[in-house]
Design a protein around this motif. Sequence first.
Motif, mmCIF file in Angstrom:
data_model
loop_
_atom_site.group_PDB
_atom_site.id
_atom_site.type_symbol
_atom_site.label_atom_id
_atom_site.label_comp_id
_atom_site.label_asym_id
_atom_site.label_seq_id
_atom_site.Cartn_x
_atom_site.Cartn_y
_atom_site.Cartn_z
ATOM 1 N N ALA A 624 -27.325 -21.079 -6.853
ATOM 2 C CA ALA A 624 -26.449 -21.395 -5.856
ATOM 3 C C ALA A 624 -26.956 -22.630 -5.175
ATOM 4 C CB ALA A 624 -26.720 -20.251 -4.877
ATOM 5 N N LEU A 625 -25.790 -23.653 -5.045
ATOM 6 C CA LEU A 625 -26.093 -24.780 -4.433
ATOM 7 C C LEU A 625 -25.164 -25.112 -3.356
ATOM 8 C CD1 LEU A 625 -26.020 -26.969 -7.755
ATOM 9 C CD2 LEU A 625 -28.149 -26.160 -6.759
ATOM 10 N N ASN A 626 -25.747 -25.594 -2.429
ATOM 11 C CA ASN A 626 -24.871 -25.777 -0.885
ATOM 12 C C ASN A 626 -25.189 -27.285 -0.418
ATOM 13 O OD1 ASN A 626 -24.036 -22.773 -0.265
ATOM 14 N ND2 ASN A 626 -26.165 -22.848 -0.630
ATOM 15 N N TYR A 627 -24.158 -28.109 -0.336
ATOM 16 C CA TYR A 627 -24.285 -29.604 0.250
ATOM 17 C C TYR A 627 -23.353 -29.736 1.401
ATOM 18 C CZ TYR A 627 -24.581 -34.383 0.056
ATOM 19 O OH TYR A 627 -24.361 -35.836 0.527
ATOM 20 N N HIS A 628 -23.891 -30.079 2.575
ATOM 21 C CA HIS A 628 -23.112 -30.604 3.600
ATOM 22 C C HIS A 628 -22.727 -32.013 3.565
ATOM 23 C CE1 HIS A 628 -23.440 -27.031 6.260
ATOM 24 N NE2 HIS A 628 -24.538 -26.938 5.519
ATOM 25 N N LEU A 629 -21.739 -32.163 2.913
ATOM 26 C CA LEU A 629 -21.068 -33.556 2.644
ATOM 27 C C LEU A 629 -21.048 -34.220 4.130
ATOM 28 C CD1 LEU A 629 -20.145 -35.611 0.447
ATOM 29 C CD2 LEU A 629 -17.997 -34.730 1.056
ATOM 30 N N SER A 630 -20.850 -33.524 5.119
ATOM 31 C CA SER A 630 -20.802 -33.832 6.334
ATOM 32 C C SER A 630 -21.041 -32.900 7.463
ATOM 33 C CB SER A 630 -19.390 -35.010 6.991
ATOM 34 O OG SER A 630 -18.660 -34.035 6.743
ATOM 35 N N LYS A 631 -20.963 -33.261 8.547
ATOM 36 C CA LYS A 631 -21.157 -31.892 9.588
ATOM 37 C C LYS A 631 -19.979 -30.889 9.461
ATOM 38 C CE LYS A 631 -21.326 -30.902 14.631
ATOM 39 N NZ LYS A 631 -21.477 -31.532 15.897
ATOM 40 N N GLN A 632 -18.877 -31.440 8.944
ATOM 41 C CA GLN A 632 -17.662 -30.351 8.880
ATOM 42 C C GLN A 632 -17.374 -30.039 7.555
ATOM 43 O OE1 GLN A 632 -15.236 -33.223 11.089
ATOM 44 N NE2 GLN A 632 -14.686 -31.542 12.498
ATOM 45 N N ILE A 633 -17.804 -30.718 6.437
ATOM 46 C CA ILE A 633 -17.674 -30.452 5.086
ATOM 47 C C ILE A 633 -18.643 -29.648 4.316
ATOM 48 C CG2 ILE A 633 -16.893 -31.323 2.887
ATOM 49 C CD1 ILE A 633 -15.201 -33.361 4.453
ATOM 50 N N LEU A 634 -18.434 -28.406 3.854
ATOM 51 C CA LEU A 634 -19.573 -27.954 2.897
ATOM 52 C C LEU A 634 -19.113 -27.616 1.577
ATOM 53 C CD1 LEU A 634 -22.325 -26.562 3.002
ATOM 54 C CD2 LEU A 634 -21.189 -24.335 3.572
ATOM 55 N N LEU A 635 -19.934 -28.011 0.597
ATOM 56 C CA LEU A 635 -19.600 -27.796 -0.829
ATOM 57 C C LEU A 635 -20.575 -26.877 -1.235
ATOM 58 C CD1 LEU A 635 -18.955 -31.627 -1.974
ATOM 59 C CD2 LEU A 635 -17.390 -29.924 -1.045
ATOM 60 N N THR A 636 -20.126 -25.847 -2.155
ATOM 61 C CA THR A 636 -20.721 -24.683 -2.660
ATOM 62 C C THR A 636 -20.704 -24.317 -4.121
ATOM 63 O OG1 THR A 636 -20.770 -23.795 -0.470
ATOM 64 C CG2 THR A 636 -21.463 -22.132 -2.267
ATOM 65 N N SER A 637 -21.582 -23.988 -4.779
ATOM 66 C CA SER A 637 -21.385 -23.709 -6.143
ATOM 67 C C SER A 637 -22.238 -22.548 -6.457
ATOM 68 C CB SER A 637 -21.907 -24.897 -7.204
ATOM 69 O OG SER A 637 -22.171 -24.523 -8.404
ATOM 70 N N ARG A 638 -21.645 -21.451 -7.218
ATOM 71 C CA ARG A 638 -22.727 -20.202 -7.358
ATOM 72 C C ARG A 638 -22.482 -19.881 -9.006
ATOM 73 N NH1 ARG A 638 -19.518 -18.307 -3.160
ATOM 74 N NH2 ARG A 638 -18.230 -16.913 -4.487
ATOM 75 N N THR A 639 -23.316 -19.775 -9.718
ATOM 76 C CA THR A 639 -23.326 -19.585 -11.127
ATOM 77 C C THR A 639 -23.995 -18.505 -11.507
ATOM 78 O OG1 THR A 639 -22.852 -21.916 -11.508
ATOM 79 C CG2 THR A 639 -23.536 -20.651 -13.354
ATOM 80 N N SER A 640 -23.748 -17.566 -12.403
ATOM 81 C CA SER A 640 -24.247 -16.321 -12.922
ATOM 82 C C SER A 640 -24.052 -16.613 -14.594
ATOM 83 C CB SER A 640 -23.763 -15.104 -12.421
ATOM 84 O OG SER A 640 -23.847 -14.998 -11.191
ATOM 85 N N VAL A 641 -25.248 -16.543 -15.141
ATOM 86 C CA VAL A 641 -25.273 -16.435 -16.792
ATOM 87 C C VAL A 641 -26.268 -15.118 -16.995
ATOM 88 C CG1 VAL A 641 -26.041 -17.821 -18.596
ATOM 89 C CG2 VAL A 641 -25.026 -19.052 -16.727
ATOM 90 N N LEU A 642 -25.554 -14.620 -18.071
ATOM 91 C CA LEU A 642 -26.379 -13.337 -18.562
ATOM 92 C C LEU A 642 -26.087 -13.285 -20.066
ATOM 93 C CD1 LEU A 642 -27.274 -10.590 -18.367
ATOM 94 C CD2 LEU A 642 -24.960 -9.346 -18.074
ATOM 95 N N ARG A 643 -27.358 -12.930 -20.608
ATOM 96 C CA ARG A 643 -27.545 -12.668 -22.085
ATOM 97 C C ARG A 643 -28.088 -11.543 -22.339
ATOM 98 N NH1 ARG A 643 -24.492 -16.088 -21.463
ATOM 99 N NH2 ARG A 643 -24.732 -18.541 -22.249
ATOM 100 N N ALA A 644 -27.343 -10.461 -22.710
ATOM 101 C CA ALA A 644 -27.368 -8.951 -22.758
ATOM 102 C C ALA A 644 -27.697 -8.624 -24.423
ATOM 103 C CB ALA A 644 -26.438 -8.238 -22.354
ATOM 104 N N TYR A 645 -28.766 -8.517 -25.013
ATOM 105 C CA TYR A 645 -29.270 -8.095 -26.416
ATOM 106 C C TYR A 645 -29.425 -6.594 -26.743
ATOM 107 C CZ TYR A 645 -30.389 -10.147 -31.022
ATOM 108 O OH TYR A 645 -30.476 -10.432 -32.295
ATOM 109 N N ASN A 646 -28.778 -6.337 -27.696
ATOM 110 C CA ASN A 646 -29.188 -4.874 -28.307
ATOM 111 C C ASN A 646 -30.197 -5.200 -29.284
ATOM 112 O OD1 ASN A 646 -29.452 -2.574 -29.911
ATOM 113 N ND2 ASN A 646 -26.984 -2.093 -29.422
ATOM 114 N N ARG A 647 -31.533 -4.642 -28.937
ATOM 115 C CA ARG A 647 -32.519 -5.252 -29.877
ATOM 116 C C ARG A 647 -33.001 -4.103 -30.948
ATOM 117 N NH1 ARG A 647 -36.253 -3.451 -25.486
ATOM 118 N NH2 ARG A 647 -38.008 -3.441 -26.814
ATOM 119 N N THR A 648 -32.127 -3.022 -30.954
ATOM 120 C CA THR A 648 -31.949 -2.101 -32.018
ATOM 121 C C THR A 648 -31.162 -2.722 -33.167
ATOM 122 O OG1 THR A 648 -32.510 -0.263 -30.670
ATOM 123 C CG2 THR A 648 -31.513 -0.021 -32.937
ATOM 124 N N LEU A 649 -29.957 -3.160 -32.760
ATOM 125 C CA LEU A 649 -28.856 -3.744 -33.733
ATOM 126 C C LEU A 649 -29.314 -5.125 -34.155
ATOM 127 C CD1 LEU A 649 -25.421 -2.284 -32.253
ATOM 128 C CD2 LEU A 649 -27.047 -1.449 -34.432
#
Length: 774
Positions: A624-649
């Motif tokens: 998650a990233l948050n940047y106040h470009l100014s007192k009134q402007i806020l830019l936000t980024s949220r990223t979710s990455v998942l790697r799910a592995y079946n260890r048996t197969l």
Amino acid sequence: MAITSHSFCQDCTLRLSGHVEDADTKEKLYAATVLLKELNREITTDENGDFVFGQLCAGEYTLYISHVSCDPVEQKIRLDRNRHQDIFLDHARKTLGAVVVEARKGIPNTGFKQELSGQTLEETKGLSLAQALSKLNGVSMLQTGSTVSKPVIHGLHSNRILTINNGVRQEGQQWGNEHAPEIDPFIADKLTVIKGVDELKYGSDAIAGVILVNPKPLRYLPGYYGELNTGYFSNDRQYYASAMFEQQLKKLPAFSYRVQGTFKKAANISTPHYRLNNTALQEANFSLTAGWKKEQYDIESFYSQFNTQIGIFSGSHMGNLTDLKNAIAASRPDDIYLGKDSYEIGRPYQDVTHRLFKIKSNFKSGIGKFHVQLAAQHNRRQEYDIVRDASRKGAQMRLAVLTLSEDISWDHPANGNFNGTVGISAMQQDNSYGGRYFIPAYTSSTLGGYWIEKWSKHQWEVQGGVRYDYKNINTTRYPYNSEPLSYNFNYSTVGASFNAIYKINDQLKVNTGVTLATRAPYVNELLSDGIHQGTGFYETGFIDRNTALVPDVKPEQSFNMIAGLSFNNSKNTFSAELIFYNNIINNFIYLQPSPGDTMVTVAGTFLQAKWKQTNARLTGIDLALNYHLSKQILLTSRTSVLRAYNRTLNDWQIGMPSDRTTLEAAYSFNDRGKFSGTYISVETPFVFKQTRVPDESKHGLQDYKEPPAGYVLMNLNVSTTILVGKNLPVTVGLSGTNLLNRSYREYMNSFRYFTDERGRNIGVRLKIPLEKTL
């Protein structure tokens, strides 16, 4: 609405001082604006977050506190002597989606936590619990159409998430993919997701985490407060109203109470190109809370009732195999299942009622603080199938479960830098069924205990805990034309967790933790054999319905390593939170579609799925990233990455959410005249195609349909608070989802086989508070 009286003949020499902090980071807030509304006096806090008003008369005042990084807060105070007021501001709505990775000085560390409150929670009014929680990073949804959803945390859902409803572990038929939590989100003042040591208070089986649905504390200030929330959504013509009233009687200062209720009604849902028949819903809920509070003890009782009727898209239930195959292969449902714009709920549909009662007491003594809680829940689920004989009015399947629970804990006195809690809990369940078989009737009992210790000194905060549970399940089921088969299952499960936070400096913090969790198999995983109505699947458990032979189904065991890094620059204009986790799960239980099979029943022809067990590894990152470009402007980024592995197969694990990123830009307007807290935000979620699925060239057919393409949406939120008259702040909000009306399908929606997702949806919401302080 406050009633305020100031006398002109009194000596106005009183002093009001205060201190303002960020509720999440505990940082002193410099340059926060503090407005004394009645006198229109405004000052800003100093570098220590302090402020002082002098030369005040006795009476009641309204403080409005705002800061560029936080949500504004309005507080009513009564001044009859010099007073100091500490004020804690929540992170601004754009930063709440980030994981909070720090210790709170003076507040017990909960390990890894995400919290939804303030304006972010306001934006979710009228949505389901899962839809609200999906605003948080790392949380997505498992859906059955557009009417049923449940939260997914780091790829895991259902029985692996413990939902705590006002302090009570929610128990219903939560094992079902289309069995959403029976909780009214309007009761919550905040929604919190926690991972780590504090999970152990609720069970050893919280492999994914714990969701806390927390109402605000009862009012113990003489007077009353009421609130009305209402709104409308265009897509399904949904309207809702939720009202709350609470009061503390001046003549009976120890007593306080609250009443709350919600009504919601929606018509059939529309995709960008067609409307889905029989997707309407109706919901009616209420709750009552009463408390008695003295210096050395308090007691509180709570009762809630949740009622919902949910239509199941008629195009997901087919009468024969040919129609089913055609429906899956088609790009859109047959016109016979489309086009009806109605609030009517017909077959197939679900009717669910959940009742919860609890009584809790806390009392202090010379040896610490004790907490005792008793709770009872009753969940009734009725499923109505399509029938050929119209005279058959009853439900085709009836499930009911009664749950009793008892909890007692002791917070021992602080010993140096240590404080801790020891607790025991017990739970008894009686589940019955009638009509069409899916799972058998059963009884179960659980007994557990835990011990948690926390230590803090200087930049360090460390905590650890352990828990043990013993669970017994007894059941009997009746094979076709055979003698009854009885089963007795006994499971011992262990949970343990360790967490450490180190504050490198004022800008940088590190949070690390390891958690062991163990989950016993649920009855549906062991013994299901029937139509799972909402999903359109026929499910089969590990144990064949016609045999007493019990395979070796072991409890799931999770070993989760998690690390976080949190950074804020010195000017508080930029923040970043990074979470890395590696969850190794042995004996992972999952539902595997069987594309080569279908099940023909008297109710129609259904897709088929079987419960299986494997060893898995879930590795991921939340950023998650948050940047106040100014007192009134806020830019936000949220990223979710998942790697799910079946260890048996030695291949990817089926049924896991794909990667996603959300970009958001918000503009906050200066307060002007009667308008305050005005903002506009534009949000763009990017959801990628799930390409990490099992290789069918190696393992045969794995699914009925390949994962859908990725998609990009555009959403909008606008809100402002208007002062009506002198003391009535009315909040008006406007929202829009899928503004470009894009056609898409979500991999985690079981109805992706049949239909597109919801199209453009415009919502308006209104919040009206009413307050009087005596």
